[in-house]
Design an enzyme around this catalytic site. Sequence first.
Site, short mmCIF file in Angstrom:
data_model
loop_
_atom_site.label_atom_id
_atom_site.label_comp_id
_atom_site.label_asym_id
_atom_site.label_seq_id
_atom_site.Cartn_x
_atom_site.Cartn_y
_atom_site.Cartn_z
N ASP A 31 0.96 -1.06 -0.07
CA ASP A 31 -0.02 -0.04 -0.07
C ASP A 31 0.75 1.19 0.15
OD1 ASP A 31 -3.05 0.72 1.04
OD2 ASP A 31 -1.61 2.35 1.33
N ASP A 129 -3.84 2.45 -5.25
CA ASP A 129 -2.50 2.60 -4.44
C ASP A 129 -2.21 1.38 -3.95
OD1 ASP A 129 -3.78 2.73 -2.12
OD2 ASP A 129 -2.13 4.17 -1.51
N GLU A 130 -2.90 -0.12 -4.04
CA GLU A 130 -2.58 -1.03 -3.45
C GLU A 130 -2.75 -2.51 -4.21
OE1 GLU A 130 -5.54 -2.30 -0.47
OE2 GLU A 130 -6.85 -0.70 -1.12
P1 TTP Z 1 -5.39 5.12 0.99
O1 TTP Z 1 -4.22 4.10 0.96
O2 TTP Z 1 -6.52 4.81 2.02
O3 TTP Z 1 -4.38 6.50 1.88
P2 TTP Z 1 -3.30 6.97 1.49
O4 TTP Z 1 -2.42 6.30 0.43
O5 TTP Z 1 -3.43 8.55 1.12
O6 TTP Z 1 -2.45 7.24 2.96
P3 TTP Z 1 -1.89 5.81 3.68
O7 TTP Z 1 -0.46 6.08 4.00
O8 TTP Z 1 -2.43 5.64 5.04
O9 TTP Z 1 -1.96 4.56 2.95
O10 TTP Z 1 -5.80 6.04 -0.13
C1 TTP Z 1 -5.10 5.96 -1.55
C2 TTP Z 1 -5.54 7.11 -2.07
O11 TTP Z 1 -7.05 7.10 -2.41
C3 TTP Z 1 -5.28 8.56 -1.30
O12 TTP Z 1 -3.96 8.97 -1.52
C4 TTP Z 1 -6.13 9.40 -2.09
C5 TTP Z 1 -7.49 8.66 -2.27
N1 TTP Z 1 -8.52 8.54 -1.31
C6 TTP Z 1 -9.74 9.46 -1.52
O13 TTP Z 1 -9.69 10.12 -2.57
N2 TTP Z 1 -10.64 9.63 -0.60
C7 TTP Z 1 -10.41 8.83 0.69
O14 TTP Z 1 -11.38 8.95 1.38
C8 TTP Z 1 -9.50 7.99 0.93
C9 TTP Z 1 -9.37 7.04 2.10
C10 TTP Z 1 -8.51 7.92 -0.02
MG MG Z 2 -2.14 4.28 0.52
#
Ligand code: TTP
Ligand code: MG
Length: 376
Positions: A31, A129-130
């Site tokens: 992730d 992103d995962e």
């Molecule tokens: P996530 O992997 O949940 O968050 P992240 O990568 O920003 O942070 P983390 O380090 O905790 O993993 O989500 C991936 C992307 O999806 C994030 O960069 C932006 C988008 N996203 C939204 O647009 N709205 C949301 O509510 C969430 C949770 C994510």
């Molecule tokens: Mg993330």
Amino acid sequence: MLSPALQELFPEEIRGFSREENTGKILIHIDMDSFYASVEMQRHPELEDKPLVIGADPKGGHGRGVVSTCSYKAREFGIRSAMPVSQAYRLCPHAVFLPPDYSWYTHISQCVMEILRGFGFRLLQASIDEAFLDVSTLGSYNIAEGFAVRIQESIKTRLGLTCSVGIGPGKTVAKIASDYRKPAGRTVVLPETVREFLAPLPVRKIPGVGRRAEVQLLELGIRTIGDLADADIQVLMGRLGRGAVPLYELAQGLDTGDIGGSGGIKSLSREITFERDTDDPALLSVSLAQQVDDVHESLIQEHLRFRTITVKVRYQDFVTRTRSHTLSHRTDEKGPVLSWSQSLLQEMLDSRKVRLLGIRLSSLELPDARQALLDL
Ligand code: TTP
Ligand code: MG
């Protein structure tokens, strides 16, 4: 046996490889860290040490949009995804506010997936992103962890981005593990330590357990996954229905979640749960438009066309409704998504506040030429 590329990667491990640990499934969940924000910091290095907030219509913190994500520096001020940008501004007025650039994030996402695919294991992309990799053939958690280090190094060297990695015997545990140490973390959960690893974690760490299930479980005195393991399954089912069974099994340390076959994409969807329930029509409308941009970008990148648009609303009382519209023909244009989604939303708004808003595009099909190639 390891592929030649992997033998090159792990010369020292190879010698002991014939004495396989015979571990069953080994899944890696990758992730990306604060994905949209990190991508912006990578291309604008001057932002690196600043609290950075990405959200639609930010207007320097005075707009009406919702936070998509923010940098870890911004998280120190309490800013979180799905919070109104205005609230983020109150928490940290000196943060930098940028609108999302979905097409660039989708491009970088594809680069990440390309790197992951290049290792030759079965890949399941789970979101922008995962992804999961099934590395069971490595045969040992030690080797899998060494491999995870290489993944992190490759992504860092080639894209200048960090990711966090979880390794475990099933999808759910691997995903919880990747979130355990962020950013740039790595967590290995051996099959025999799953129960022990999960026990102290709050139930909300289980993917799919939202605020509602959390409250229901709290009413039963269940706060952690360990509490869940000690609960009576009949009582759990009385409260949560059949959905309690996989939760209970996970809490017992049982995670058989596989990444399955590749399959085709059936639908593309986005949804957000607002930090606070809202009846602000502008916030709802901007937030939906933001999701339309995002989901439409995926549609184009995947070379798909859709016919059906569905908008989903969950109200403050947890009642969930969806409304759909099916076009007369498939298209990949954004116009119909924008207009239909807004009118479907309007039809569903009543005196109740909204806690969750989402959009789905379905009845998907590849444009004719590619569909024909696939059908060969
Ligand atoms: P996530 O992997 O949940 O968050 P992240 O990568 O920003 O942070 P983390 O380090 O905790 O993993 O989500 C991936 C992307 O999806 C994030 O960069 C932006 C988008 N996203 C939204 O647009 N709205 C949301 O509510 C969430 C949770 C994510
Ligand atoms: Mg993330």
